[in-house]
Design an enzyme around this catalytic site. Structure first.
Site, PDB file in Angstrom:
ATOM      1  CG  LEU A 149      36.613  64.770  55.237  1.00 33.32           C
ATOM      2  CD1 LEU A 149      36.479  65.925  56.210  1.00 33.32           C
ATOM      3  CD2 LEU A 149      37.167  63.530  55.936  1.00 33.32           C
ATOM      4  CB  ALA A 150      32.543  60.911  50.369  1.00 32.67           C
ATOM      5  CB  VAL A 192      38.588  63.603  45.308  1.00 32.68           C
ATOM      6  CG1 VAL A 192      38.960  64.409  46.541  1.00 32.68           C
ATOM      7  CG2 VAL A 192      39.821  63.382  44.431  1.00 32.68           C
ATOM      8  CB  ALA A 209      37.969  58.224  39.404  1.00 33.85           C
ATOM      9  CB  SER A 255      38.364  46.479  47.625  1.00 29.49           C
ATOM     10  OG  SER A 255      37.152  45.756  47.547  1.00 29.49           O
ATOM     11  N   GLY A 283      34.285  48.796  50.769  1.00 29.89           N
ATOM     12  CA  GLY A 283      33.166  49.655  51.073  1.00 29.89           C
ATOM     13  C   GLY A 283      33.365  50.405  52.369  1.00 29.89           C
ATOM     14  CE  LYS A 286      38.752  48.742  44.774  1.00 30.12           C
ATOM     15  NZ  LYS A 286      37.658  49.236  43.972  1.00 30.12           N
ATOM     16  CG  HIS A 328      38.765  43.700  43.835  1.00 30.39           C
ATOM     17  ND1 HIS A 328      37.651  44.525  43.881  1.00 30.39           N
ATOM     18  CD2 HIS A 328      38.722  42.978  44.977  1.00 30.39           C
ATOM     19  CE1 HIS A 328      36.982  44.305  44.983  1.00 30.39           C
ATOM     20  NE2 HIS A 328      37.603  43.372  45.671  1.00 30.39           N
ATOM     21  CG  ASN A 329      36.220  47.276  41.445  1.00 29.63           C
ATOM     22  OD1 ASN A 329      36.781  46.824  42.437  1.00 29.63           O
ATOM     23  ND2 ASN A 329      35.746  48.499  41.404  1.00 29.63           N
ATOM     24  CD  GLU A 362      32.591  44.469  43.565  1.00 30.10           C
ATOM     25  OE1 GLU A 362      31.718  45.341  43.375  1.00 30.10           O
ATOM     26  OE2 GLU A 362      33.673  44.714  44.163  1.00 30.10           O
ATOM     27  CE1 TYR A 363      30.069  45.928  36.152  1.00 29.48           C
ATOM     28  CE2 TYR A 363      31.522  46.245  38.020  1.00 29.48           C
ATOM     29  CZ  TYR A 363      30.688  46.769  37.053  1.00 29.48           C
ATOM     30  OH  TYR A 363      30.470  48.123  36.994  1.00 29.48           O
ATOM     31  NE  ARG A 405      42.011  37.676   9.898  1.00 32.23           N
ATOM     32  CZ  ARG A 405      43.296  37.963   9.928  1.00 32.23           C
ATOM     33  NH1 ARG A 405      44.195  36.984   9.912  1.00 32.23           N
ATOM     34  NH2 ARG A 405      43.712  39.212   9.982  1.00 32.23           N
TER      35      ARG A 405
END
Length: 482
Positions: free
Chosen positions: A11-12, A75, A77, A129, A131, A183, A186-187, A190-191, A445
């Site tokens: 429950l954050a 919770v 990760a 996602s 927030g 996800k 996605h992040n 986002e960066y 090479r």
């Protein structure tokens, strides 16, 4: 008392808001938190007057759920997820469903899906996602794992998700840890988006000498066109906030960016799979460089920056920056989709790329207008190899290319770092170039390590070795991997 439709552990802020969201949509939710005081404060505060019920322990939580039991874990990760699963297992039975809604690494979700399947427990790695605001009013949800569990959780997840044009921003992604993989990408995007926007901001501020108020107006205008997106919108909002002295608050914020690891994970996966995820990689490194604040201040005293001042056509320069941002953003998404396609091949996932774009159109941090164009591209051609080969994006990049190049030149001349803009442009130039200097690399090479090479006048897969010095002999090492 009727049993709850779903249980939620953790429950954050995200967990609380998701519980409230599910309650609003008519689902009965049972909650548990390791720290009882947090749960009590939630039940007597935000959840007061709702149908949400609290339980003091795991046994009580699972007993309060209708079967098959559905449990959403919110919770941290890593090990905490495994510890909660261990606590749950004695109280579950075959057919029950565990959903991990945190930012777990996909390889952990792969493992958990496999291990729980052996016990008859269904696992869903559920990327979320948006927030705290998205969690409360409608996030983007990316579920993947055991598809047999999807019909059970689909009504809940799609009900609480954001909606665009009547479609929920929640669709089934694929097998194993694919939901958390999508996800993660996605992040990573986002960066990239955040770095691109910050580079556009610095070009206008330091390159063109524009005050913050004017830059805010530019971002407001951009948010009405092809760059319309959540991150452009909040950037305009941020630039309008003043401190107690009436100065732009953004000027008082230390220029050292933090990160939580998902961008790094995206880059590591790209390296593992051999995908040129250059823009996102540079965006991660830009944050690492920003953290070297003290060193940068010392270096600034040694290496003086070019003289300030801009005497050109500012409006034209702003238009070029707009085009550079748009084209680079297209490259970022193209690279992200390249990575997902390669991951799907590597891990045996059946991903729907159009549905992924649909899920990202609302609720999430990277939501933007042109995700609809990505959805259209894959609807038109589900086997599309690269977004840069789609007609819409081909026209868009060709139109933006001149301004993109002018922007790169402006940054170089003014000494303004543009790692995302310039790496995107370099990738584009490499991608559209039918012949690259990798032939020389292969010769090198083969020269020092007898690694062999292919020839342009022979079939692919046929390897050759040259005794470059006349003393190496015919022996060669194993063929290289392209």
């Amino acid at each position: 008392m009727p049993k709850a439709d779903i249980g939620l552990i953790g429950l954050a802020v995200m967990g609380q808001n998701l519980a409230l969201n599910m309650n609003d949509r008519g689902f009965k939710v049972a909650v548990y938190n390791r720290t009882a005081a947090t749960m009590d404060a939630f039940l007597s505060g935000p959840a007061n007057g709702t149908e949400i019920i609290g339980r003091e322990d795991i046994e009580g939580l699972t007993a309060a759920l209708q079967r098959p039991r559905k449990l959403l874990l919110m919770v941290r990760a890593g090990d905490p997820v495994d510890r909660v699963i261990e606590l749950l297992l004695p109280h579950l039975e075959p057919g029950d469903i565990i959903l991990d809604g945190g930012n777990s690494r996909f390889i952990d979700s792969n493992r958990r899906a496999r291990e729980l399947a052996e016990m008859g427990i269904h696992f869903i790695g559920c990327g979320i996602s948006g927030g705290e605001e998205g969690a409360r009013h409608g996030p983007s949800i990316m579920p993947g794992g055991d598809e047999r569990a999807w019909p059970e959780v689909k009504p809940i997840l799609q009900s609480i998700a954001a909606r665009v044009d009547g479609e929920p921003c929640c669709q089934w992604v694929g097998q194993d840890g694919s939901g958390h993989y999508v996800k993660m990408v996605h992040n990573g995007i986002e960066y990239g988006d955040m770095q691109l926007i910050s580079e556009a901001y610095q070009l206008m501020r330091d390159g063109l000498g524009m005050p913050v108020d004017e830059i805010q107006t530019v971002f407001q205008q951009w948010n009405t066109g092809v760059l319309d997106s959540y991150l452009i919108e909040i950037t305009a909002n941020i630039l309008g906030v003043k401190d107690s002295h009436g100065a732009p608050l953004v000027d008082s914020i230390l220029d050292a960016a933090g990160q939580k690891g998902t961008g790094k994970w995206t880059g590591i996966s790209a390296l593992d799979l051999g995908v040129p995820l250059t823009l996102i990689g540079e965006s991660v490194f830009a944050r690492c460089l920003s953290a070297l604040k003290d060193e940068r201040l010392r270096a600034e005293k040694i290496y003086h920056k070019p003289a300030a001042g801009f005497d050109g056509d500012r409006e034209a320069a702003v238009r070029s920056i707009h085009d550079a941002l748009y084209a680079s953003k297209i490259i970022s998404y193209a690279q992200g989709y390249m990575l997902m396609r390669q991951a799907a091949s590597e891990y045996g996932w059946n991903l729907s790329y159009g549905n992924i774009a649909l899920m990202w159109r609302g609720g999430c941090i990277i939501r933007s207008r042109f995700l609809g164009n990505i959805k259209d591209a894959f609807s038109s051609n589900p086997e599309l190899d690269n977004l840069l080969l789609d007609d819409f994006f081909t026209r868009a990049v060709k139109t933006a290319e001149p301004g993109w190049r002018r922007t790169a030149v402006l940054g170089i001349e003014r000494g303004i770092p543009l790692p995302a803009f310039c790496s995107a442009l370099a990738f584009f130039d490499g991608y559209r170039n039918g012949r690259l200097p990798a032939n020389l690399i292969q010769a090198q090479r083969d020269y020092f390590g007898a690694h062999t090479y292919e020839r342009v006048d022979r079939p692919r897969g046929e390897f050759h070795h040259t005794d470059w010095t006349g003393s190496g002999g015919p022996a060669a090492s194993s063929p290289y991997e392209a």
